[in-house]
Design a protein around this motif. Sequence first.
Motif, PDB file in Angstrom:
ATOM      1  N   THR A  23     -34.819 -34.215  -1.959  1.00 65.56           N
ATOM      2  CA  THR A  23     -35.513 -34.101  -3.236  1.00 65.56           C
ATOM      3  C   THR A  23     -36.850 -34.834  -3.160  1.00 65.56           C
ATOM      4  O   THR A  23     -36.906 -36.022  -2.828  1.00 65.56           O
ATOM      5  N   SER A  24     -37.930 -34.111  -3.462  1.00 66.77           N
ATOM      6  CA  SER A  24     -39.256 -34.731  -3.423  1.00 66.77           C
ATOM      7  C   SER A  24     -40.158 -34.079  -4.452  1.00 66.77           C
ATOM      8  O   SER A  24     -39.923 -32.939  -4.896  1.00 66.77           O
ATOM      9  N   ILE A  25     -41.183 -34.821  -4.842  1.00 66.32           N
ATOM     10  CA  ILE A  25     -42.243 -34.298  -5.714  1.00 66.32           C
ATOM     11  C   ILE A  25     -43.552 -34.509  -4.978  1.00 66.32           C
ATOM     12  O   ILE A  25     -43.858 -35.632  -4.542  1.00 66.32           O
ATOM     13  N   SER A  26     -44.302 -33.446  -4.806  1.00 68.18           N
ATOM     14  CA  SER A  26     -45.576 -33.557  -4.095  1.00 68.18           C
ATOM     15  C   SER A  26     -46.619 -32.711  -4.804  1.00 68.18           C
ATOM     16  O   SER A  26     -46.315 -31.927  -5.710  1.00 68.18           O
ATOM     17  N   GLY A  90     -31.677 -32.100  -4.248  1.00 71.43           N
ATOM     18  CA  GLY A  90     -31.872 -31.186  -3.123  1.00 71.43           C
ATOM     19  C   GLY A  90     -33.020 -30.216  -3.283  1.00 71.43           C
ATOM     20  O   GLY A  90     -33.195 -29.327  -2.458  1.00 71.43           O
ATOM     21  N   GLN A  91     -33.847 -30.364  -4.324  1.00 75.42           N
ATOM     22  CA  GLN A  91     -34.960 -29.463  -4.562  1.00 75.42           C
ATOM     23  C   GLN A  91     -36.288 -30.179  -4.304  1.00 75.42           C
ATOM     24  O   GLN A  91     -36.366 -31.412  -4.385  1.00 75.42           O
ATOM     25  N   ASN A  92     -37.329 -29.386  -3.995  1.00 77.21           N
ATOM     26  CA  ASN A  92     -38.678 -29.904  -3.833  1.00 77.21           C
ATOM     27  C   ASN A  92     -39.562 -29.350  -4.946  1.00 77.21           C
ATOM     28  O   ASN A  92     -39.490 -28.160  -5.274  1.00 77.21           O
ATOM     29  N   TYR A  93     -40.410 -30.208  -5.514  1.00 81.78           N
ATOM     30  CA  TYR A  93     -41.233 -29.811  -6.650  1.00 81.78           C
ATOM     31  C   TYR A  93     -42.708 -30.067  -6.327  1.00 81.78           C
ATOM     32  O   TYR A  93     -43.048 -31.047  -5.658  1.00 81.78           O
ATOM     33  N   THR A  94     -43.541 -29.159  -6.830  1.00 79.50           N
ATOM     34  CA  THR A  94     -44.980 -29.310  -6.663  1.00 79.50           C
ATOM     35  C   THR A  94     -45.622 -29.514  -8.030  1.00 79.50           C
ATOM     36  O   THR A  94     -45.474 -28.669  -8.924  1.00 79.50           O
ATOM     37  N   VAL A  95     -46.325 -30.628  -8.183  1.00 76.36           N
ATOM     38  CA  VAL A  95     -47.006 -30.941  -9.439  1.00 76.36           C
ATOM     39  C   VAL A  95     -48.436 -31.376  -9.096  1.00 76.36           C
ATOM     40  O   VAL A  95     -48.633 -32.389  -8.423  1.00 76.36           O
ATOM     41  N   ASP A  96     -49.422 -30.612  -9.533  1.00 76.12           N
ATOM     42  CA  ASP A  96     -50.823 -30.922  -9.268  1.00 76.12           C
ATOM     43  C   ASP A  96     -51.476 -31.526 -10.505  1.00 76.12           C
ATOM     44  O   ASP A  96     -51.099 -31.228 -11.653  1.00 76.12           O
ATOM     45  N   PHE A  97     -52.494 -32.356 -10.261  1.00 76.28           N
ATOM     46  CA  PHE A  97     -53.208 -33.004 -11.359  1.00 76.28           C
ATOM     47  C   PHE A  97     -54.715 -32.798 -11.188  1.00 76.28           C
ATOM     48  O   PHE A  97     -55.234 -32.813 -10.067  1.00 76.28           O
ATOM     49  N   VAL A  98     -55.402 -32.624 -12.303  1.00 74.75           N
ATOM     50  CA  VAL A  98     -56.866 -32.576 -12.342  1.00 74.75           C
ATOM     51  C   VAL A  98     -57.315 -33.644 -13.328  1.00 74.75           C
ATOM     52  O   VAL A  98     -57.031 -33.554 -14.525  1.00 74.75           O
ATOM     53  N   LEU A  99     -57.997 -34.683 -12.842  1.00 71.03           N
ATOM     54  CA  LEU A  99     -58.411 -35.805 -13.679  1.00 71.03           C
ATOM     55  C   LEU A  99     -59.867 -35.643 -14.098  1.00 71.03           C
ATOM     56  O   LEU A  99     -60.724 -35.273 -13.291  1.00 71.03           O
ATOM     57  N   ASN A 100     -60.130 -35.940 -15.353  1.00 73.54           N
ATOM     58  CA  ASN A 100     -61.476 -35.862 -15.894  1.00 73.54           C
ATOM     59  C   ASN A 100     -62.122 -37.233 -15.899  1.00 73.54           C
ATOM     60  O   ASN A 100     -61.466 -38.244 -16.191  1.00 73.54           O
ATOM     61  N   GLU A 101     -63.417 -37.266 -15.570  1.00 71.46           N
ATOM     62  CA  GLU A 101     -64.134 -38.532 -15.519  1.00 71.46           C
ATOM     63  C   GLU A 101     -64.197 -39.156 -16.900  1.00 71.46           C
ATOM     64  O   GLU A 101     -64.407 -38.477 -17.907  1.00 71.46           O
ATOM     65  N   GLN A 102     -64.012 -40.481 -16.954  1.00 74.28           N
ATOM     66  CA  GLN A 102     -63.976 -41.196 -18.229  1.00 74.28           C
ATOM     67  C   GLN A 102     -64.534 -42.583 -18.019  1.00 74.28           C
ATOM     68  O   GLN A 102     -64.149 -43.294 -17.088  1.00 74.28           O
ATOM     69  N   VAL A 103     -65.425 -43.015 -18.885  1.00 73.59           N
ATOM     70  CA  VAL A 103     -66.097 -44.288 -18.707  1.00 73.59           C
ATOM     71  C   VAL A 103     -65.174 -45.454 -19.023  1.00 73.59           C
ATOM     72  O   VAL A 103     -65.184 -46.492 -18.379  1.00 73.59           O
ATOM     73  N   GLU A 104     -64.339 -45.296 -20.070  1.00 73.69           N
ATOM     74  CA  GLU A 104     -63.502 -46.406 -20.499  1.00 73.69           C
ATOM     75  C   GLU A 104     -62.477 -46.777 -19.436  1.00 73.69           C
ATOM     76  O   GLU A 104     -61.983 -45.943 -18.708  1.00 73.69           O
ATOM     77  N   ALA A 105     -62.133 -48.055 -19.372  1.00 73.83           N
ATOM     78  CA  ALA A 105     -61.091 -48.511 -18.463  1.00 73.83           C
ATOM     79  C   ALA A 105     -59.741 -48.050 -18.962  1.00 73.83           C
ATOM     80  O   ALA A 105     -59.528 -47.855 -20.147  1.00 73.83           O
TER      81      ALA A 105
END
Length: 788
Positions: A23-26, A90-105
């Motif tokens: 089992t993995s998430i990538s 026993g399953q493999n999962y694919t999760v993609d991320f798109v991050l938006n630029e942000q000035v605040e911490a």
Amino acid sequence: MKYFVVATLLYCICFSNLRAQETSISGTITTENDEPMLGASVILAKTTIGAVADENGRYIIENVPAGNYTLIASSIGFGAQRKSVVVDSGQNYTVDFVLNEQVEALNEVVLQGKTKATVLREKAYAVEVVEMKEFKNLATNGNDILAKISGINIRQSGGVGSDFTLSLNGLSGNQVRMFLDGIPMDYFGSSLTLNNFSANLLERIEVYKGVVPIHLSSDALGGAINIVTDQSTNSFLDASYATGSFGTHIASLNAHYRSKKSGFTAKLTSFYNYSDNNYEVPIRLINFDEFGNGTQDDFYTDVEHFHDAYESKMFWAQTGFTKTTFADQLLIGAMYSDNYDEVQQPVFAAGEPAVPYGEVLEEEQKLITNLSYRKSGLFNNKLNLDTYLVAVFAENTTRDISDYQYDWFGNRRLRNNPVEGEIETRKTLLILDTDNYLGRFNAEYNLNDNNNIAFNYSLNDLTVQGTDEYKEENNTQFRFPSDVTKQVMAFSYTNSSYEEKFKNTVFGKYYEYRITSLETNFSGDEILPFKSNRDYLGYGFSSTFAIEKLQLKASYERATRFPEFFELFGDGLNIESNPALLPEESNNYNLGFIYRPQLFNNPFILSVNGYIRDSENFIIPIAIGLKTRYENYVSVTARGIDLSANYIIDNKLFFVLNGTFLDKRDNDVIINGEKARVPNEPYLFGNLSATYRKPELFKTNDNFAATITQNFTHEFPYRWEDIGDADLGKAIVPEQWTTNMELVYSLDNEKYNFSLGVINIWDREVFDNFQQLRPGRTFNFKLRYFIN
């Protein structure tokens, strides 16, 4: 051996999806511009389970217990993104991320992400990376952008589409290899050179100085330039049109579509360039008598280029899959390109042009097919594969069959000898057919977090055949197929230590070169078979050490470059044959640093690189009348230093300074007691640019930018410095100062973009190769439409 790449590619495609059944998430973490984010973090909320993205933006979380989770991806300067996932054992999962630029911490950020360009700059190689984001709205091309980089000088023979010579740290022409998305452009032809690619078709340009990494496999003598087209997996449309002085029209269309569900991807990349190039030049006219003999005026007359038009176009369609479980990229494509080039004067003419050509033409048609496959993160995120296959089919025509002699006003008179052409005493109609096959297989394996090994194999095979109904020498030379085959195998080992502050790479390369052709004489009635088989070893290292704000770099490579086909056997018109040419060899040394302090609370970056290129059997073009012959010089050494400095004030004012000093000497020619400076190459040049940016100038979501650039080139000789009459002066290209201005205004978050450019504002005389005059003041205007 050449079929090894095909078998390897099929193997990779068939077996790349083998994964351990656990089992993995990538997935991948990218910016909104699809840049992979090294160091971005992913965690399972309310647990201590997580991972950090590698330089390709990939992450993998292994041995995840079954259950319902919230994944959080984050990085400094970017907004965090959350996604839910239900995990079954026993399953493999694919999760993609798109991050938006942000000035605040952000509270959830644990590490800082880095773009692909930043990752490349921090490698041990002496490398410059130019991101195209700031240039996409300008009516500029790849050559114009490269000319802004320290260590690079580009010398053109005229206006749009003219031949050019690129010099990088003292090495020039074919000594510096060009790549398109990692594919060698050795035989891609004139329609696909840098001066044809508009900036908004590109993502970035990578410039490797001296030492070339093994994944860019070719026989470069020292240095490589990799042109990276837009690699975004987002769906978008990017269209532009620019018009300018001297009848110039430049258009481009770049469109991507990707299904987020299936990963199906379709891409179209295209451009169209045209220019009359009818700028004025001062000429001392020649007055011909009835026998064709002439005397030259003592005074200058301004005349217009009348036979110097240029047209090129390219259409590249690709389809396949991106960002799927079985491939990061699997694309198949076809490209068509051509160009039409009217030749006004000899390419290597020295000094002032005397007699123009009125009908000499060069034409090219090219069909290219490509198959590319890339997959990272195999076998528990340890193995990365990257491979391609490319086939190039081209027809080149060189035409010099006019019966007339032209003057600079376009007037013509019938030539007395019907067998003569405009260039030489024989007409030419050379048609060359070339087939070029290229392949590469690259594999990188992470032994552990601190050690990496890589292997690369590349093949480049060229076959040339042609006819010439007028010149029997050409007809004999190219009647039978000539074949050139290059193979390069390379291996590297990389180690990082002290929390990745100290990184070292050692590598070895094996070059194999084989050529089969023939020689002939002036009349074409002799046939002498010519064969050459050579192999060489190359090796080197690159090291870097980071101390807070300072990064030190050192590298060395023993490199080899084999002569090109046209250097050995000519091009049938402008270049004479010299099959006795020997391969070039060079010891390339680099030592430099990058310093990133805060200056008055604003970011400042200073990059300095010192270099030595100690070369044997150096190949340079020698002008012989109106033609050129490539010859070996026993030993040439180039020493120099280049620097670049960047300073940003309040994110509104941007200053960039680039400077280069080059001392390039022929070790075997002594003039006035010292080694002779190699001619026709600037040795002191640089540029300074200042940009002011103002968001929301008139309304929300608009942007305005204004840039002023000052260029400088010190005077330099275009012949050996001992040649020249004291009364008439040496053969010197004078000192040059030019100023350019660019204005850009964007609306609706850069959906609509307008730019105005003025090149050479003060209309100064600008010279390049052999003191050939370039266009004066030039205006351009560009419209760009972009929707994502």
